[in-house]
Design an enzyme around this catalytic site. Structure first.
Site, PDB file in Angstrom:
ATOM      1  N   CYS A   1      30.875  -3.526  20.820  1.00 32.83           N
ATOM      2  CA  CYS A   1      31.685  -4.733  20.889  1.00 32.83           C
ATOM      3  C   CYS A   1      32.964  -4.528  20.079  1.00 32.83           C
ATOM      4  O   CYS A   1      32.891  -4.004  18.962  1.00 32.83           O
ATOM      5  CB  CYS A   1      30.843  -5.831  20.251  1.00 32.83           C
ATOM      6  SG  CYS A   1      31.288  -7.422  20.812  1.00 32.83           S
TER       7      CYS A   1
ATOM      8  N   GLU B   1      30.241  -0.182  25.905  1.00 31.48           N
ATOM      9  CA  GLU B   1      29.165  -0.930  26.573  1.00 31.48           C
ATOM     10  C   GLU B   1      29.759  -1.876  27.623  1.00 31.48           C
ATOM     11  O   GLU B   1      30.834  -2.429  27.415  1.00 31.48           O
ATOM     12  CB  GLU B   1      28.425  -1.734  25.495  1.00 31.48           C
ATOM     13  CG  GLU B   1      27.143  -2.337  25.947  1.00 31.48           C
ATOM     14  CD  GLU B   1      26.464  -3.083  24.796  1.00 31.48           C
ATOM     15  OE1 GLU B   1      26.217  -2.474  23.730  1.00 31.48           O
ATOM     16  OE2 GLU B   1      26.197  -4.282  24.974  1.00 31.48           O
TER      17      GLU B   1
HETATM   18  N1  ACO Z   1      47.784  -8.981  28.044  1.00 33.28           N
HETATM   19  C1  ACO Z   1      48.118  -7.855  28.702  1.00 33.28           C
HETATM   20  N2  ACO Z   1      47.814  -6.599  28.239  1.00 33.28           N
HETATM   21  C2  ACO Z   1      47.122  -6.532  27.094  1.00 33.28           C
HETATM   22  C3  ACO Z   1      46.736  -7.675  26.359  1.00 33.28           C
HETATM   23  C4  ACO Z   1      47.118  -8.947  26.874  1.00 33.28           C
HETATM   24  N3  ACO Z   1      46.816 -10.075  26.217  1.00 33.28           N
HETATM   25  N4  ACO Z   1      46.074  -7.281  25.249  1.00 33.28           N
HETATM   26  C5  ACO Z   1      46.026  -5.945  25.297  1.00 33.28           C
HETATM   27  N5  ACO Z   1      46.663  -5.480  26.420  1.00 33.28           N
HETATM   28  C6  ACO Z   1      46.809  -4.068  26.852  1.00 33.28           C
HETATM   29  C7  ACO Z   1      48.227  -3.609  26.791  1.00 33.28           C
HETATM   30  O1  ACO Z   1      48.384  -2.547  27.691  1.00 33.28           O
HETATM   31  C8  ACO Z   1      48.296  -3.119  25.373  1.00 33.28           C
HETATM   32  O2  ACO Z   1      49.285  -2.196  25.139  1.00 33.28           O
HETATM   33  P1  ACO Z   1      50.793  -2.714  24.833  1.00 33.28           P
HETATM   34  O3  ACO Z   1      50.718  -3.836  23.836  1.00 33.28           O
HETATM   35  O4  ACO Z   1      51.432  -1.493  24.285  1.00 33.28           O
HETATM   36  O5  ACO Z   1      51.316  -3.151  26.157  1.00 33.28           O
HETATM   37  C9  ACO Z   1      46.949  -2.432  25.221  1.00 33.28           C
HETATM   38  O6  ACO Z   1      46.066  -3.252  25.942  1.00 33.28           O
HETATM   39  C10 ACO Z   1      46.461  -2.290  23.811  1.00 33.28           C
HETATM   40  O7  ACO Z   1      46.837  -3.389  23.055  1.00 33.28           O
HETATM   41  P2  ACO Z   1      46.452  -3.556  21.545  1.00 33.28           P
HETATM   42  O8  ACO Z   1      47.554  -4.248  20.831  1.00 33.28           O
HETATM   43  O9  ACO Z   1      45.984  -2.275  20.981  1.00 33.28           O
HETATM   44  O10 ACO Z   1      45.183  -4.509  21.700  1.00 33.28           O
HETATM   45  P3  ACO Z   1      44.693  -5.664  20.731  1.00 33.28           P
HETATM   46  O11 ACO Z   1      44.745  -5.250  19.289  1.00 33.28           O
HETATM   47  O12 ACO Z   1      45.355  -6.920  21.082  1.00 33.28           O
HETATM   48  O13 ACO Z   1      43.126  -5.682  21.090  1.00 33.28           O
HETATM   49  C11 ACO Z   1      41.281  -6.412  22.362  1.00 33.28           C
HETATM   50  C12 ACO Z   1      42.613  -5.636  22.381  1.00 33.28           C
HETATM   51  C13 ACO Z   1      40.359  -5.839  21.288  1.00 33.28           C
HETATM   52  C14 ACO Z   1      40.575  -6.271  23.705  1.00 33.28           C
HETATM   53  C15 ACO Z   1      41.629  -7.911  22.039  1.00 33.28           C
HETATM   54  O14 ACO Z   1      42.340  -8.448  23.128  1.00 33.28           O
HETATM   55  C16 ACO Z   1      40.449  -8.797  21.758  1.00 33.28           C
HETATM   56  O15 ACO Z   1      39.908  -8.774  20.651  1.00 33.28           O
HETATM   57  N6  ACO Z   1      40.037  -9.617  22.744  1.00 33.28           N
HETATM   58  C17 ACO Z   1      38.964 -10.580  22.561  1.00 33.28           C
HETATM   59  C18 ACO Z   1      37.624  -9.894  22.472  1.00 33.28           C
HETATM   60  C19 ACO Z   1      37.356  -8.983  23.665  1.00 33.28           C
HETATM   61  O16 ACO Z   1      37.543  -9.358  24.807  1.00 33.28           O
HETATM   62  N7  ACO Z   1      36.861  -7.764  23.355  1.00 33.28           N
HETATM   63  C20 ACO Z   1      36.512  -6.772  24.355  1.00 33.28           C
HETATM   64  C21 ACO Z   1      35.164  -7.073  24.881  1.00 33.28           C
HETATM   65  S1  ACO Z   1      34.485  -5.724  25.788  1.00 33.28           S
HETATM   66  C22 ACO Z   1      33.577  -4.833  24.660  1.00 33.28           C
HETATM   67  O17 ACO Z   1      33.467  -5.291  23.543  1.00 33.28           O
HETATM   68  C23 ACO Z   1      32.955  -3.539  25.003  1.00 33.28           C
END
Ligand code: ACO
Length: 303
Positions: free
Chosen positions: A156, A190
């Site tokens: 996660c 996962e």
């Molecule tokens: N909209 C569009 N693209 C996005 C977004 C968004 N809101 N967030 C991330 N991305 C994409 C982009 O390509 C981004 O790169 P860029 O900013 O250079 O364009 C890339 O992902 C990486 O972005 P980060 O800044 O590294 O990602 P962030 O720190 O925001 O974390 C995460 C991503 C962990 C998925 C976050 O959105 C989050 O915590 N979401 C809520 C919880 C969640 O859904 N977790 C994943 C569940 S699945 C699992 O746990 C196995």
């Protein structure tokens, strides 16, 4: 049905405060019911950055912090990574049960698609912190099963909302594969992935595979003394790329398909990666900072 009920339950905490940020929550989280003695929902819950303990009143958090030894103002566990700005603490769910459960309560506020494990014993938690003169500030984490039969290297992942879109999700994903490399294993997150999880992984996998192909071209040019434009790479299989990245073959295939880098030749899939295409795609999916510096990772696999 139980899972479904949990997912659809109404939000019970509206805002959380962690360090200097107040964040609006996204989903319900199953906090202990004693917390709701005065009503079904709370406006704000105050979290301690070091212990992830939570309080209904800011004064209680201040009292808690005033009793804390300044030396302890960081997540429990081992600091397994540190660079100029970031640290990662490895916290064992079996040893720091309360901390990990509190982290899960917090995380559930931003995750709806999967059941979080409140039995934290089988997991390690990797907590990413910014560090500055005032101490350690957690910005996100991922959990990982100590032993995963299915080959998952991440259970996660969450970047706390005030810190999202700064590259920390990518950094945590990057870190999860550095651990897999040390374990000499292929790994995958996962399933199911959330929408945000999928976009983050897809962009990470793409940028890493493209950077690897570019590096292979550059190294082949240097080794043979041929101009870069004239270099041809030897045929590459899916497994070759999997081994070099620690991505499982399914993730290599899905990424290469998405990028249009796969060709079916004489009964098997091969990577089709002419340099101009690789360069064009690499501009679209660049490797962006922050990047894990593997030399700063101090960690050995459990077995
Ligand atoms: N909209 C569009 N693209 C996005 C977004 C968004 N809101 N967030 C991330 N991305 C994409 C982009 O390509 C981004 O790169 P860029 O900013 O250079 O364009 C890339 O992902 C990486 O972005 P980060 O800044 O590294 O990602 P962030 O720190 O925001 O974390 C995460 C991503 C962990 C998925 C976050 O959105 C989050 O915590 N979401 C809520 C919880 C969640 O859904 N977790 C994943 C569940 S699945 C699992 O746990 C196995």
């Amino acid at each position: 049905l139980k899972e479904h009920e949990e997912v659809t339950k109404v939000k019970n905490v509206k805002f959380v405060e962690l360090g200097k940020y107040r964040m609006e929550t996204w989903y319900y989280s199953p906090f202990p019911k004693e917390l709701f003695s005065e009503g079904p929902a709370l406006d704000v819950l105050y979290f301690c950055e070091a212990s992830m303990r939570f309080f209904k009143h800011k004064s209680e958090l201040h009292r808690w912090l005033s009793k804390m030894d300044p030396k302890d103002r960081h997540p429990p566990g081992d600091e397994v990574y540190r660079d100029a700005k970031l640290s990662i603490f490895e916290v064992d769910g079996g040893e720091q049960k309360l901390y990990c459960q509190n982290l899960c309560y917090f995380a559930k506020l931003f995750l709806d698609h999967k059941t979080l494990f409140y039995d934290v014993d089988p997991f390690l938690f990797y907590v990413l912190c910014e560090h500055d003169g005032r101490g350690f500030h957690p910005v996100g984490y991922f959990s990982k099963e100590k032993y995963s039969d299915a080959g998952f290297n991440l259970a996660c992942i969450l970047t706390f909302p005030s810190y999202q879109r700064k590259g920390y999700g990518r950094f945590l994903i990057n870190f999860s594969y550095e651990l897999s490399k040390k374990e000499e294993k292929l790994g995958s997150p996962e399933k199911p992935l959330s929408d945000l999880g999928l976009v983050s992984y897809r962009s990470y996998w793409a940028s890493q595979l493209l950077a690897l192909l570019k590096r292979m071209y550059a190294e082949a040019a240097q080794a043979s003394g041929t101009p870069l434009e004239e270099v041809r790479l030897p045929p590459l299989s899916i497994m070759d790329l999997a081994k070099m990245t620690s991505f499982v073959t399914e993730d290599v295939v899905s990424t290469c398909t998405f990028l249009g880098l796969l060709r079916y030749v004489s009964g098997q899939y091969l990577i089709y990666s002419p340099l101009p295409l690789v360069e064009e795609l690499a501009r679209k999916y660049p490797v962006k900072p922050p990047v894990v510096d593997a030399a700063r990772l101090h960690w050995a696999p459990l077995i």
